[in-house]
Structures are given as structure tokens and as C-alpha cells.
Design a protein around this motif. Structure first.
Motif, mmCIF file in Angstrom:
data_model
loop_
_atom_site.group_PDB
_atom_site.id
_atom_site.type_symbol
_atom_site.label_atom_id
_atom_site.label_comp_id
_atom_site.label_asym_id
_atom_site.label_seq_id
_atom_site.Cartn_x
_atom_site.Cartn_y
_atom_site.Cartn_z
ATOM 1 N N SER A 181 0.812 -1.216 0.000
ATOM 2 C CA SER A 181 0.000 0.000 0.000
ATOM 3 C C SER A 181 0.850 1.274 0.000
ATOM 4 N N GLY A 182 2.163 1.130 0.095
ATOM 5 C CA GLY A 182 3.044 2.289 0.110
ATOM 6 C C GLY A 182 3.032 3.056 1.419
ATOM 7 N N ILE A 183 2.697 2.384 2.520
ATOM 8 C CA ILE A 183 2.661 3.036 3.829
ATOM 9 C C ILE A 183 4.038 2.949 4.478
ATOM 10 N N ASP A 184 4.585 4.103 4.848
ATOM 11 C CA ASP A 184 5.911 4.165 5.448
ATOM 12 C C ASP A 184 5.805 3.961 6.957
ATOM 13 N N LEU A 185 6.234 2.804 7.437
ATOM 14 C CA LEU A 185 6.158 2.526 8.866
ATOM 15 C C LEU A 185 7.182 3.326 9.658
ATOM 16 N N GLY A 186 8.140 3.955 8.977
ATOM 17 C CA GLY A 186 9.096 4.806 9.679
ATOM 18 C C GLY A 186 8.421 5.992 10.340
ATOM 19 N N SER A 187 7.218 6.338 9.864
ATOM 20 C CA SER A 187 6.475 7.454 10.444
ATOM 21 C C SER A 187 5.501 6.999 11.528
ATOM 22 N N CYS A 188 5.485 5.709 11.796
ATOM 23 C CA CYS A 188 4.571 5.183 12.815
ATOM 24 C C CYS A 188 5.088 5.525 14.206
ATOM 25 N N ARG A 189 4.216 6.055 15.031
ATOM 26 C CA ARG A 189 4.625 6.436 16.386
ATOM 27 C C ARG A 189 3.852 5.681 17.472
ATOM 28 N N CYS A 190 2.854 4.926 17.089
ATOM 29 C CA CYS A 190 2.056 4.231 18.101
ATOM 30 C C CYS A 190 1.411 2.998 17.489
ATOM 31 N N THR A 191 1.479 1.895 18.192
ATOM 32 C CA THR A 191 0.835 0.674 17.710
ATOM 33 C C THR A 191 0.155 -0.040 18.879
ATOM 34 N N PRO A 192 -1.107 -0.424 18.719
ATOM 35 C CA PRO A 192 -1.788 -1.155 19.793
ATOM 36 C C PRO A 192 -1.290 -2.587 19.852
ATOM 37 N N ASN A 193 -1.419 -3.188 21.011
ATOM 38 C CA ASN A 193 -0.960 -4.558 21.180
ATOM 39 C C ASN A 193 -1.762 -5.220 22.284
ATOM 40 N N MET A 194 -2.109 -6.488 22.087
ATOM 41 C CA MET A 194 -2.896 -7.190 23.096
ATOM 42 C C MET A 194 -2.110 -8.271 23.827
ATOM 43 N N GLN A 195 -0.849 -8.500 23.428
ATOM 44 C CA GLN A 195 -0.089 -9.550 24.096
ATOM 45 C C GLN A 195 1.359 -9.119 24.266
ATOM 46 N N SER A 196 2.265 -10.079 24.279
ATOM 47 C CA SER A 196 3.677 -9.801 24.509
ATOM 48 C C SER A 196 4.295 -9.042 23.349
ATOM 49 N N VAL A 197 5.123 -8.043 23.648
ATOM 50 C CA VAL A 197 5.799 -7.262 22.611
ATOM 51 C C VAL A 197 6.761 -8.141 21.833
ATOM 52 N N LYS A 198 7.355 -9.141 22.481
ATOM 53 C CA LYS A 198 8.383 -9.954 21.845
ATOM 54 C C LYS A 198 7.811 -10.978 20.873
ATOM 55 N N LYS A 199 6.581 -11.398 21.083
ATOM 56 C CA LYS A 199 6.066 -12.538 20.327
ATOM 57 C C LYS A 199 4.990 -12.180 19.315
ATOM 58 N N ASP A 200 4.373 -11.007 19.419
ATOM 59 C CA ASP A 200 3.161 -10.792 18.646
ATOM 60 C C ASP A 200 3.297 -9.689 17.597
ATOM 61 N N VAL A 201 2.132 -9.208 17.152
ATOM 62 C CA VAL A 201 2.047 -8.319 16.005
ATOM 63 C C VAL A 201 2.933 -7.083 16.145
ATOM 64 N N ALA A 202 2.937 -6.476 17.321
ATOM 65 C CA ALA A 202 3.695 -5.241 17.514
ATOM 66 C C ALA A 202 5.170 -5.419 17.218
ATOM 67 N N ASN A 203 5.697 -6.614 17.431
ATOM 68 C CA ASN A 203 7.112 -6.859 17.207
ATOM 69 C C ASN A 203 7.498 -6.599 15.759
ATOM 70 N N TYR A 204 6.613 -6.949 14.826
ATOM 71 C CA TYR A 204 6.911 -6.756 13.403
ATOM 72 C C TYR A 204 6.848 -5.282 13.027
ATOM 73 N N ILE A 205 5.912 -4.554 13.644
ATOM 74 C CA ILE A 205 5.799 -3.125 13.363
ATOM 75 C C ILE A 205 6.996 -2.373 13.943
ATOM 76 N N LEU A 206 7.453 -2.789 15.105
ATOM 77 C CA LEU A 206 8.588 -2.121 15.747
ATOM 78 C C LEU A 206 9.867 -2.277 14.936
ATOM 79 N N LYS A 207 9.999 -3.367 14.192
ATOM 80 C CA LYS A 207 11.187 -3.549 13.358
ATOM 81 C C LYS A 207 11.263 -2.488 12.267
ATOM 82 N N GLY A 208 10.094 -2.082 11.749
ATOM 83 C CA GLY A 208 10.076 -1.064 10.710
ATOM 84 C C GLY A 208 9.974 0.341 11.250
#
Length: 356
Positions: A39-66
Motif C-alpha cells: 500500500s506504500g505506507i511508510d512505517l518509519g512514520s509510525c509512532r504508536c501501535t496497539p498490542n494485546m499480548q507480549s511485545v516480543k512474540k506478537d504483532v507489535a514486534n513486526y511493526i517495531l522492526k520497521g
């Protein structure tokens, strides 16, 4: 997705539905990253991501890498609930919850058994508020269990007497209505005997008192975090105060143990139960094998200290420093900016320097 447009207006837009073959954190994270890229969305501009579980194991971990500056935000009240939920890993705690579930099922699935319990509570308890014994257990909000522990603890004598009647071993069984004193089948008696043995152990009594005494002080902060008009800055300061209070209890654990043990022995005496050390199996699996010279010392080492350590550790982990920094943004609103020292924003400035 929530964003700010070129006119500095806050917007929220729906992007798309994603069809997922699997719903593990890893699979969801990869699917989201693929979608953002296409979609051409630059995750470098992301400043906040919701998360329902562990930061190390779940969805947020992938967003934090970008987007390394993204803050993983989580409902603070839910965070605190998860911290309390982690204490169920302690064997004695898990056993108490299992016994409560079995007791609830036993009495609630039979009108006759339920009426017997209510009849006993009405005769022995003067306060109408305390007659409600088996309240529903909330599966997600552990804060709601504060009342459950209190009711359950106060109701142990009523439940023990009701089970005695079902087994036909009550000393004054003739005083009860004939419908309660006879015609209990063999299966009901077997289940009643098992439940009676469970709730009349000293280990169980001291366990439920420990749960109530150590969790009850957290009820205030949970209510503060759930309030509609809650000031999040004040909320985070309350979290720190809670951690300080728990640390104080940990440092004075002997005093707290004495209070818990005294209350437990008082309840046990009503049921003619002697304080005992739990049976120590040869292989440790689901029990705490803690060597101790006395029941007092045993429960301090096996229950109260692990419980306090677990709560303190979980709260510290879940209310991370980065989340506290993000919360300081709200110090810039007019109601707060006049009362805060400018040095309080230093971490905030350092974190978002490139954005500024």
C-alpha cells in the motif's frame, strides 16, 4: 489507521480487510507488513501501535522492526489485570480458582443444593450483603474478582456445613428441613466429600486470605485507570505509588505473613482445622516444594513471597519506561503545563527530537 493530514487534522480511516489463514501473532504480523508495503505506507512514520499480548512474540514486534520510535500502547487497566492474572501460575493460587469453579458448578447446577446453601447462609449470616455466596467469576477482568475472594472467604463455613449435611455427618442435622437432610444420591455425596476435603485444608484457607489481602489494595488503582475522567499522568503516578507500596510489603514480608497467618488460623479454628505444612511430593511438578520448619515459615516462602514478587515484576514489565514517556505528552495540555517543571519533559524531547 489514525493519522494527521497536511492541514494538521486528526483522521481515522478504514484501510482493508485481510483474509488470514492463521491467527498467530507471527502470521498476522507478516500479513500486515506485506499489506503496508504493497500500500506504500511508510512505517518509519509510525509512532504508536496497539498490542494485546507480549511485545516480543506478537504483532507489535513486526511493526517495531520497521518503526523503532513506535510506542506499543496497551489499555493500562488491562495491563494491570494481566499482571494480576500472571499470579495464577503460582500452584496454590491456581488450586483456589479451580476449587471455586468446581464449588460453583456443584451448587449452581442443582436447585436443591443451591437452596440448601442459601438456607444455611440466611440462618447464620445477619448481613444481607454477605449472604450472596457464589458470585459469577469474570474471565477477563481480574479486578472484578476482588468481591469474589471476599465472598468466598466469608462463605467457607456455610459451604462446609452444607456439604456436611449432604454427607449426613452434620452434628445437628435434625434441625434442618427434612428435604435437606435426606435423599442425596451416591454421586452427590462423592462430589460433596471431594469438595469438603478441598476447602477444609489449611493450605486452601491461607491461600484465599493471601489473595484477598494482597489484591484488594490494587482495586483502587484499577478503578482509577478505568474512570472516564481519569488523568493519565496521575494514573501513571498511581502505578508507581502502587509499586512502592508493594515493595514496602515485600521488605516487611514477615509482618504481612504474621497478619495473614493469624487470620487463617482464626478461620481454621472455626472449622476445627490444624495449621499444617502441605505435603511435599518426591518430584516437584504442580506444588511448591519449600523446606520449612513451621507452617508459618512454609507459607511465607511458598505463597506470600512468590505472590508479591510476581505482582511487582509483572507490573514493572507491563508499564514500561517508553509508555511512561509517551504519557508525558499529556503534561503539555493547559491544565498541566503550569504545574509541571520544564525538566520533566527532557525525556520526551530527546525521544521525539527528530520529529520536532
Amino acid at each position: 489507521m489514525r493519522y494527521v493530514n497536511r492541514e494538521k487534522e486528526i483522521r481515522k480511516v478504514f484501510l482493508d480487510f485481510l483474509n488470514l489463514d492463521r491467527i498467530t501473532g507471527k502470521h498476522i504480523g507478516k500479513s500486515l507488513m506485506k499489506f503496508y508495503s504493497e500500500s506504500g505506507i511508510d512505517l518509519g512514520s509510525c509512532r504508536c501501535t496497539p498490542n494485546m499480548q507480549s511485545v516480543k512474540k506478537d504483532v507489535a514486534n513486526y511493526i517495531l522492526k520497521g518503526s523503532p520510535k513506535a510506542i506499543v500502547t496497551h489499555c493500562s487497566s488491562h495491563n494491570l489485570n494481566l499482571s494480576i492474572a500472571a499470579t495464577s501460575k503460582i500452584p496454590i493460587t491456581d488450586n483456589i480458582l479451580e476449587v471455586y469453579r468446581n464449588i460453583s458448578i456443584y451448587f449452581n447446577t442443582s436447585l436443591k443444593r443451591d437452596r440448601l446453601l442459601e438456607h444455611d447462609a440466611e440462618n447464620r449470616c445477619k448481613s444481607p450483603e454477605r449472604r450472596k455466596i457464589l458470585i459469577e467469576m469474570c474471565k477477563t477482568r481480574w479486578s472484578e474478582r476482588d468481591a469474589l475472594y471476599e465472598h468466598f472467604y466469608l462463605a467457607i463455613p456455610f459451604m462446609a456445613e452444607a456439604l456436611d449435611i449432604i454427607l449426613g455427618i452434620h452434628s445437628n442435622i435434625e434441625q434442618f428441613n427434612i428435604e435437606f437432610s435426606m435423599d442425596w444420591d451416591a454421586q452427590e455425596k462423592r462430589e460433596a466429600n471431594s469438595l469438603l476435603n478441598a476447602i477444609t485444608k489449611f493450605e486452601f484457607i491461607i491461600g484465599i486470605i493471601t489473595l484477598y489481602r494482597l489484591l484488594h489494595p490494587l482495586l483502587y488503582i484499577i478503578e482509577r485507570l478505568q474512570g472516564r475522567t481519569t488523568d493519565i499522568v496521575y494514573g501513571y503516578s498511581n502505578i508507581q505509588e502502587t509499586i512502592d507500596d508493594l515493595n514496602h510489603l515485600r521488605k516487611n514480608v514477615e509482618k504481612e505473613t504474621c497478619a495473614v497467618y493469624k487470620q487463617a488460623t482464626r478461620m481454621a479454628s472455626k472449622l476445627f482445622i490444624e495449621p499444617t505444612i502441605p505435603r511435599i511430593p518426591m518430584r516437584q511438578a504442580y506444588r511448591n516444594n519449600v523446606p520449612a520448619e513451621s507452617p508459618h515459615e512454609c507459607y511465607k516462602r511458598a505463597l506470600i513471597i512468590p505472590y508479591l514478587d510476581t505482582i511487582i515484576s509483572e507490573i514493572k514489565i507491563r508499564f514500561q519506561k517508553t509508555n511512561c514517556i509517551a504519557a508525558k505528552v499529556l503534561c503539555l495540555v493547559p491544565s498541566k503545563i503550569c504545574s509541571e517543571e520544564i525538566t520533566a519533559f527532557q525525556e520526551l524531547v530527546e525521544m521525539y527530537k527528530s520529529d520536532l
